[in-house]
Each structure stands twice: as structure tokens, then as C-alpha cells.
Enzyme design. Structure first.
Site, short mmCIF file in Angstrom:
data_model
loop_
_atom_site.label_atom_id
_atom_site.label_comp_id
_atom_site.label_asym_id
_atom_site.label_seq_id
_atom_site.Cartn_x
_atom_site.Cartn_y
_atom_site.Cartn_z
N MET A 1 45.43 122.30 -12.82
CA MET A 1 44.94 123.25 -11.83
C MET A 1 43.43 123.22 -11.70
O MET A 1 42.90 123.32 -10.60
CB MET A 1 45.40 124.63 -12.28
CG MET A 1 45.32 125.68 -11.25
SD MET A 1 46.40 125.31 -9.86
CE MET A 1 47.56 126.64 -10.03
N ARG B 1 41.63 122.61 -8.40
CA ARG B 1 40.83 123.66 -7.75
C ARG B 1 39.48 123.14 -7.29
O ARG B 1 39.03 123.48 -6.19
CB ARG B 1 40.66 124.85 -8.70
CG ARG B 1 41.91 125.68 -8.77
CD ARG B 1 41.82 126.86 -9.71
NE ARG B 1 43.04 127.67 -9.58
CZ ARG B 1 43.33 128.73 -10.32
NH1 ARG B 1 42.49 129.13 -11.27
NH2 ARG B 1 44.45 129.39 -10.12
N TYR C 1 46.24 127.91 -1.30
CA TYR C 1 46.92 127.13 -2.36
C TYR C 1 45.99 126.86 -3.54
O TYR C 1 44.80 127.06 -3.45
CB TYR C 1 47.63 125.91 -1.82
CG TYR C 1 46.89 124.74 -1.20
CD1 TYR C 1 45.53 124.55 -1.31
CD2 TYR C 1 47.64 123.79 -0.50
CE1 TYR C 1 44.93 123.44 -0.75
CE2 TYR C 1 47.04 122.69 0.08
CZ TYR C 1 45.68 122.51 -0.06
OH TYR C 1 45.09 121.42 0.49
N GLU C 2 46.60 126.47 -4.64
CA GLU C 2 45.89 126.32 -5.92
C GLU C 2 45.18 127.61 -6.32
O GLU C 2 44.13 127.59 -6.94
CB GLU C 2 44.87 125.16 -5.87
CG GLU C 2 45.42 123.83 -5.40
CD GLU C 2 46.53 123.27 -6.27
OE1 GLU C 2 46.67 123.73 -7.42
OE2 GLU C 2 47.28 122.40 -5.80
N GLY C 3 45.81 128.72 -5.99
CA GLY C 3 45.23 130.03 -6.30
C GLY C 3 44.44 130.54 -5.12
O GLY C 3 43.47 129.94 -4.70
#
Lengths: 591, 591
Positions: free
Chosen positions: A294, A298, A442-444
Site C-alpha cells: 500500500m 500510495r 482508491y488506495e485509501g
């Protein structure tokens, strides 16, 4: 068709002049090979590939999209995507920054960041396929068993196989603690993985011989919540421990999503039905491995933000120079023409400078963060590695949060410059807006980045990364307060950095008294941090421009853009400070 | 499918409690008929029509879009659109606010504004068809000859025919002075109109028996630039002066645009090939007639902004209440459930309150502006009419600019609350973002609104509207500075209003020294003005909520939202002030 020309000159400026990467890389382990000549050659070649192969597929990929065939559960990607991927893999791009042990080229992460930017400018949707492979590679490298590395890494690094991250489930989005996918042990040490995952980028496609799914799931004895999550590798085609490929595994795409943008990227519903999988790392410790994937992902998504903004800027600047409309308020610029170019209008320049400030400042931020990854991985000194790691982990939510949100603003302004033409598909500007909209999600989400920054990187880790970074800013300000080239920026930067520190203390105190204050402050704190961070990199850019290889005009452009940033963007920190100080009391429950 | 329930309670609050519209309308000419019972009945019926007929066609209309048939040069609108229009015309909605002389119902403009909001919430793309008819009706009413009114107005008011505004040409967007369409006189007093117009909303469709194009063109003896533009009426089917419909005129759609959103709205390229047309108003004075259309249309587009935001808010609020994800930072809210609702997270509430602040504040602004139109049209006192007209013309660029830009922010936040699901077409949130993106572009971009506000309404007209408005705010502040219910807001409002006046003086001075300063300040001045304007209406809303029909909870919600607005949105004026003060020097030419 929209333009794209890789901004090599500005990339080299960020890399060599601002960050002094040649010297930094040279003293890292293996750095003797990473000469400027080599890096430049890679950048040139990346520019060629991305301008010529990927950029022309951007609009057509959006128009065509991906197609799912229910009968075979396969996905056809847009025309040209598969062939472009073949060239990408053949060119060695898949393994550019991967370790040489597994067939990679072992080149610096900072070079990977710059080439990644080119890919995403050229074709954001296409760039998502290799992005996921990188995440899977990272997780396997750091957490896989030896046989897993032997079997899975080389084909991933060579680009023959691709990877995915299978996290989200319908009821578990930001909250992975809610996930239900099960993994039950087989006598041979493998697991039977069963469940449904959604929003799986590159979950199914026609690029590669095999797809390596890294799946979060619960073992039978798993504790509830996020402490009971394990990671498993589940290949599309089974793979023996000796690397031989076996029959189809029980994992298949059940559908693809119809999305606002990135239509060339296959976003799949993945059904696992007692699929064979292998545990990666210890049981119930899957989130640690996930964060390895991640974190890199990110930063890569932050880079997507500056990449799509770069292309939007190139096109809106070109249009603003060519489109004649209205006269300058102080009198005709081009009396022989029917009207003046859009650049004659100050607010058009405001919209262009906004994009340039975020793109060029963001490029330095992204490259700086990636350079910390190189230092963390390969510096000789343990303390230096630790510091770099702390800086990186601190800057990741800032880079992801700020650069993806800035991309919303940049692509919006770029479209606005086109007037009504911006709204028409054929001009391509509206695709940038649609494509860019995914990256704050996405990806947080931005909210998750903000909680990561304030809750984890500041509160839990006692702000180690912030201390390093503020120290660096302070040293820069002290060293340059008398320097004519930058002193106009040093003063406001020093004040903003001081305020950042004070605000952090204040937020930490109020959050200790009431944890809800943390949630009320986090997103504004993220913006505040991001704007000060860019101010620092803009001040450094002005300093670096003096005595750099840049032309006189480009040096002036750096000063102008920094001046714009400090006068018209940086003051936004006061709004965010006011919001933070207003606190949770101003965010009551909604009736 | 996305939800839509007409916000009747808040509409009535804005209308009766905040604006006291019952008393205001009652004392206007013909106002004795406009009782609260009548207005309420119309609002109820509008809610029914829009919730039941138009709202369900919003997503399907987007998915299907319009289709152009080249052989017949006709446009098929999405399934259901034509039938909905039939019901709309039969229900008398087309002539709701039109004069009774021409078959209209003569109801107040403020009622038209509220029903227009419902239409645009229910179906923004569909709502564009009648919007254009209103513009054409206004222009004909104010500038047409008697026979033109007789022939064209009744079918427009009855909804049997529809109208268009044919302004833009490929080389003439914001700059109408560049337009090339020609109109050459015939011996019978008619003209032959030849040229190509683009971006013509409702230029061709299947709703109506005839389409009345109001076209800007140049007569043979026209002066160059914007002083040489005339307006002509060019019907799709020729119409005799006695109203008999003749053969097809030489005007046809050549194509429709593929757009980012509002896909159910036919945006046409219109080719005029010696089409028969009739001059409206005096030669070369077409821009005056155009501004009549445009002013009403601009307020309507501002209303589109609050309308799409209202629906985005309804859906994101509903989702935030139902979606369980993560725990509140201060401990579980719903310990028996697997997670807490999104509303437990302060930043989600920030995103919801942002939408509510703009929507409910914007509704009062739009209704206030529309009420000025009623006063201007029908007050007994000439001075009152003049003042109302000045207020209206001052507020139109503010309402258009602020509410359309706020809609970008509101729809973005609404989508963000859905996380990744917001990006998927089936949830409908991304359609709101795509649809909303047009409104900062058409009927004059935000930049054009800003120049209209600062260049025309402030500089040329000596700020007459601003003086009235600041006087009103000042009177409100003085009357309520000791009022416990609102005194917390009166202080900051008075300061902000004072700053607005001072800033206006400063901008006017610097623009006199250098006209480029006007262009450099205009957009920031527009935002500054908009935020203070909403602050005033929020303070009035809090005051009005006391003693209103609102429930205790809804009164608290008004106070809460006002508190949020003053603490977290209004401080943005400082950024805009800083930008204005930084001036054109910080917007240099771009290399």
C-alpha cells in the site's frame, strides 16, 4: 488528440538541481552504477515509449473501455493495450526498480517515480496494470517465503505475469476489519480461499500468462477485526513449488464495473471458490504485508495526480496560447488579429499557474519521497536509513492526499480554460477530469490518508517524520535568510513551518482530551501540511534554479511560479488552521 | 437509483420565513391572487411531477443519451423524455410565470425559481429544454414586435413550441464580437440568415411541433465587433404573420456533441442556410435582447447548481447514515453492529455540512434574487422597482458564479462520501459530477460572470446594487447586534461586509490605474462576494428559524449549519482577499 511531451527538462531539474540526486545516489550501495548518463538515458527512452506508444492509446482506450465476456469470464482490454504491454515488458520496464536477484534492473526508486509519472501522463488507465504488479512484487519481496519469491517474483519482474491487491469486499471498504473472505488450511500447507472481492484493478485481462492475486482473508482461528487478517497469494493458474504452471485455479472475474473514468482499466469483481492459495508471512499479520504494498502504491497514486495534471496543463497552456478570444483589458495585444490569445487574460494565467505550481512543486515532492525510499533501502548508515524511512512514511499520506486532491483542481481548471469546448469529449479534457476522480478514492481515500498522517504518523509515532522535515526546513531557512535569490520566500516559509509545528502540538493536545478532535482536524491538517510542504519545495526550486542548467527564461518561470504559489495558494493554510481550531464542535450531528 | 424528494419544508422556510414572500408578493400588482395557499398548492404539485415523472428518467437519460439521425437531421431524445414533456406542457408548467396575456399563469418568478430547482434536481439534462424556452419567451416579450409576440409567444407559453438561444460559433465563444453569421434583408422585411452555430441546447429534438431559434447575426451594414450584432427569430418551420405554419425553414441540426454529462440534453450544431428570419428589436442592438434572455438564464443556471447539489446531498446523507464503516474515534456508537455509520466520522459530517451550507444558503440567495425580479416587474413604486432591478442585476453574476462553482465542490464531496462506490455508474453519484461540470461554462463562464460583476455591475454602474445590498446587511446587523439568537453571527458578518466595501474601493482604484488589475481580481472578488452574501443569508436564516414553523430539531440544524458556515467556509474570504491584494504582479506571462 491531446498532446503529451514528457517534461524531461523539468524532471532533470527536480532530480539533479533541486534534490542533488546524482550525489545522493552515488554514495548508496550499488550507486556507482547509477550515473547521470545512465539515468538520463533511461529517462529519454521512457519519454520515447510513453509519448509514442502509450499516449496515443489514451483517448481510444477511454472510448472503447474494457469488455467482459460472461461465458469465459475473461476481459478484453482496449485495442492496442495488450501490444503496448508486450513492448513494456520487452523493454524491461516492469523490472526497472526490482532487485537484480529476481531479474530486475535494480535502478533507483526515484527514477521509477519519474518514469511512472510519464506512464500515467501518457495513459492513466493503462498505468494501473503495472502499478498493481509493483505492489505485489513489493509484498512478496518483503514477506514471501523463499519458494514464493523463486516462483512468483521472476515472472512478475519480467512482466510475464501481473499482480493484484484483493482487499475490498462489498461491506469492507475503508474498514478492512469487516472482511469475510475465508482461507481454510489443506493438509499440504496450502489454503482454500473463498469469498468475493470487489474493485480489483487488473483482476482479469489479456496481458499476461498468469495473474498473481494477493488476497486478504481470515483463517479459521482468526481473531475478529483487523487483527485477524492474513495475506495469501492466489494465482489465476496454479503454480507448483517448483514453478511449473498447473491448471486453472478456482478464481475468476464475475463482472467488471462501469466507471466514471479509467475505462481502459479493468476493475473486477473477483470470485474465489475454494481457490488454492498460500499464506504470505505469518498468520493474522496480513495487514503488515498489505501496508508494504500500500505504501508504494500510495506514493504511486500521488504521482498519478501530478501526472494527469501535467498533461492537462500541457493541453490547456497550448490552447490558451492559440485560442483568440476577447481583448486584453489594457488594450489589444495582437491588433492585427481578431482577438487576443486567452493568455492575455489574467484569470486564465491564474488557472495555468495553479496547475504549474502543483505539478512542478508536486514533482519535487514525489521525487524527494522516492529518493528517501532509495536512501532507506541502500544507505550505508543505519541512522540515515531510519531517518529516510521515517521521512518517507510521513510524506506518503501528504503526497497521496495533496497531489490527488490538487489533481481535481488542476484538471478542473484545465477544462475551464477550454470553455464549452472542455465539456466535449473530442477535446479530451473531460477525460482527464473523469480519470482523475478515482485517485482521491482508491488506495485509501483522502480521509484515510489524513487519519494515517495525523493519527499514525504524528500521534502514534510521536511525529518523528515531521521533526526531521521541520528540521530540514528550518536549516534551509537559516542557511538562506540572507540569500537574495530566495529571501522573499524564506520568511513566509519559516513562519508557515513554525505554525505547522505549533498547530501539531495544539491538535495533539486537543485530540488527547477528545479523540473526535483528531477526526475533525485530520483532513484540514493534511491540506495544511501539504501546502507548507510544497512551499518548502518551491523555495528550494527557486534556489536551485540559480546556477542550474535552466535557461534564463525558465529560471524566471520558476521564480514567477513560486511567487504565485506563495501569494495565492499558500494563504489557504489560514482557512485550514481556522477550521482545525474551530474543532469538532462545528461538525455536529446532522439532523 | 438515486433518491429525490423535493425539499418542500426548506423551500417554504426560505420563501415565507426568511424572505417574508407572502407579504412582499401580496402588495405587488396582481399579488392579491398569489396567496400562500396557491403557492403551496403549486409547490406540492411540482414536487409530485418532478419526483414521479422526471426524477426516474435521470439515470436512464444519461445512459441512453440523445441520438442524431444524419439522414433526417433529427434528434431522438432518451426514452420517456418526450412523454414527460407532454405532461409538463399539459400541466401548464411551461407558462407558469409567463404573462396571462399570452396564455401564461402570471405566477411569481420566485415560485418559478423554486419549481425550477425541483426540475433540475430531478433531471438536469431534461430541464435544459424548458430553460431555453423561457429565455426565448423573455426576449420576445421584451423586444419583439406585436405580431412576433402574437405569433410566437402563445405556443411557447403553452409548451407546444420550444425555444433556443443561438449565440456561440466555433470562433466566437465568450467573445460574441467575433461572430460571423450573416442576415441579409429580403424585400418583404424578412432576412436570409446564413451561418453555423455550435453548442445549441435543444437545437433539435422530438418534443415540440416547432422550434423558435433566437439567433445573433450581422446585418450587411453592421459595424465590426459586438456593436454590430442583431437578433433574429428563425423558426424551424416557417410561420406567417398570421400564425399559420408553413414549410420547413432552411435551418437544421448538423450534428450533436458527445459530452461529459447532461447527455439527455441535445447539444446541436445548427446550420442556417439562407433561413428565413425576422429582426427582433432594432438593428445592431441584438446584445441588449440577448442579455434579457441571458440574465434570466444565468439565474436559472445558478439554480441548476443548487439543484444538483441538493440531490447529491440527499443521496450522500442517506448513504452516510446507512453505510457502516469503521468505529467512531471516541468508541463504538453502535456496539451491536459490526461498525458505526459514516456519520460517526467528523470529516464525513464536514462534507455533508459543506453541501448543506451551500444548498440551503444558496436556496435563499436564489429565491431572494427571483423575488427582486417580481418586485422589479410589479411593485407600485418606481424607486422600489429600480432598486430591485439593481439588486437583481448585481446578484445574478454572484448567484451564477458562486452556486455553479459550489456545485462542483458539493457533487465532489457527495461522491467522496461513497468512497470507491461513488466512482461506479450504478450509484449515480458520478453522473451528478459530470452533469454539474457544464454549469460553470455555459451562459457565461465563471470568468465572464466575474468580469460582469466587477467590470460592469461595480465599475460601470458605480456599484449601485452593492450599495443597496451592503445597506441591507448593515441594517440587519444593527437591528440584531443585541439579539441572542444571531449575535454570534452578526459580528463576523458586519466585519466581512465592511471588508467587502473596503476591498471594492481598493480594487476600483487599482483597476483605474491599471485595467489588468480588474482581470486579475475579478474571480477572487466574485468568490469573496459570494461567501459574504451567503453569510448574510445564513444569519437571516438563523433569525428566521426562531419563531418559524420549523421543528426544534430543524431550528437547531439551521443554527448548526450557520455555525459551520461561519467557522469553516467564510474564512475562505481571507484567501481571496490576499489574492486580490497580490494583484496582477503575481500573474505574470507564462513561459
Amino acid at each position: 488528440m491531446t498532446l503529451y511531451k514528457a517534461p524531461l527538462d523539468d524532471m532533470r531539474f527536480a532530480l539533479y538541481d533541486v534534490l542533488g540526486a546524482e550525489a545522493v545516489l552515488g554514495r548508496l550501495q550499488g550507486g556507482e552504477a547509477h550515473t547521470r548518463d545512465l539515468l538520463d538515458a533511461v529517462l529519454d527512452e521512457a519519454a520515447r515509449f510513453n509519448e509514442q506508444v502509450l499516449a496515443p492509446l489514451n483517448a481510444s482506450g477511454d472510448a472503447e473501455g474494457c469488455h467482459y465476456d460472461k461465458a469465459t469470464a475473461t476481459v478484453a482490454t482496449p485495442a492496442g493495450f495488450k501490444e503496448a504491454y508486450r513492448q513494456y515488458a520487452e523493454g524491461g520496464w516492469a523490472g526497472l526498480t526490482a532487485r537484480e536477484t529476481f531479474g530486475g534492473q535494480g535502478l533507483p526508486a526515484v527514477l521509477g517515480a519519474l518514469t511512472k509519472e510519464m506512464i500515467d501522463s501518457a495513459n492513466l488507465a493503462w498505468g494501473i496494470y503495472p502499478l498493481l504488479s509493483h505492489g505485489a512484487t513489493d509484498a512478496l519481496e518483503h514477506h514471501g517465503d523463499d519458494w514464493q519469491k523463486d516462483v512468483f517474483l521472476r515472472p512478475l519482474v519480467e512482466g510475464r505475469w501481473t499482480g493484484t491487491m484483493c482487499l475490498t469486499e462489498p461491506q469492507a471498504g475503508s474498514d478492512l476489519g469487516l472482511l469475510k473472505t475465508r482461507a481454510e488450511p489443506n493438509p499440504d500447507g496450502s489454503y482454500r480461499v473463498t469469498g468475493t472481492k470487489i474493485f480489483i484493478s487488473a483482476g482479469e485481462h489479456d496481458f499476461a500468462e498468469n495473474i498473481v492475486h494477493l488476497v486478504l482473508a481470515r483463517l479459521p482461528d482468526a481473531p475478529a477485526g483487523s487483527r485477524g487478517i492474513s495475506m495469501l497469494v492466489v494465482p489465476k493458474f496454479r503454480v507448483g513449488k517448483d514453478g511449473t504452471m498447473g491448471e486453472r485455479n478456482h478464481v475468476a472475474a464475475g463482472a467488471i464495473e462501469h466507471k466514471m473514468g479509467i475505462k481502459g482499466s479493468a476493475t473486477c469483481v473477483m470470485n474465489f471458490d475454494e481457490a488454492e492459495g498460500w499464506l504470505i508471512g505469518p498468520p493474522h499479520k496480513g495487514l503488515m504485508a498489505m501496508f508494504t504494498m500500500m505504501n508504494a502504491a500510495r506514493l504511486a497514486v500521488g504521482i498519478q495526480g501530478l501526472a494527469v495534471s501535467e498533461r492537462a496543463l500541457q493541453n490547456s497552456l497550448n490552447y490558451a496560447r492559440e485560442r483568440l478570444q476577447m481583448r486584453a483589458l489594457s488594450g489589444p495585444r495582437l491588433p492585427d488579429k481578431p482577438a487576443d490569445p486567452l493568455t492575455a487574460h489574467p484569470d486564465v494565467r491564474r488557472m495555468l499557474l495553479t496547475q504549474r505550481a502543483f505539478v512542478e512543486g508536486g514533482r519535487v515532492l514525489a521525487a524527494y519521497a522516492a529518493l528517501q525510499a532509495d536512501i532507506e533501502a541502500r544507505a550505508g548508515d543505519a541512522q540515515e536509513r531510519k531517518t529516510a524511512g521515517e521521512l518517507l512514511s510521513f510524506l506518503i499520506p501528504i503526497a497521496k492526499g495533496l497531489l490527488t486532491e490538487a489533481a481535481q483542481e488542476c484538471t478542473k481548471e484545465a477544462l475551464q480554460i477550454f470553455g464549452g469546448h472542455g465539456y466535449i469529449a473530442e477535446h479530451g479534457m473531460e477525460q482527464f477530469v473523469r480519470d482523475a476522480r478515482i485517485i482521491t478514492l482508491y488506495e485509501g481515500t483522502t480521509q484515510i490518508q489524513a487519519l494515517d498522517l495525523l493519527g499514525r504518523k504524528i500521534m502514534q509515532l510521536q511525529g518523528a517524520g515531521l521533526k526531521h522535515f521541520l528540521g530540514e526546513i528550518s536549516a534551509f531557512c537559516q542557511a538562506n535568510q540572507g540569500n537574495d535569490a530566495v529571501k522573499a520566500f524564506v520568511g513566509p516559509l519559516a513562519v508557515a513551518a513554525k505554525t505547522w509545528g505549533d498547530l501539531t502540538q495544539a491538535v495533539a493536545q486537543s485530540a488527547q482530551a477528545n479523540p473526535e478532535e483528531l477526526g475533525a482536524a485530520a483532513v484540514d491538517y493534511l491540506y495544511f501540511s501539504g501546502y507548507v510542504t510544497l512551499a518548502y519545495f518551491w523555495a528550494r526550486s527557486v534556489l536551485a534554479a540559480e546556477g542550474s542548467h535552466l535557461s534564463t527564461e525558465r529560471r524566471q518561470a520558476k521564480r514567477d511560479t513560486a511567487g504565485f504559489y506563495f501569494a495565492r495558494i499558500l494563504p489557504r493554510i489560514h482557512v485550514h488552521k481556522a477550521a482545525i481550531e474551530a474543532g469538532v464542535a462545528t461538525l455536529p450531528e446532522l439532523l
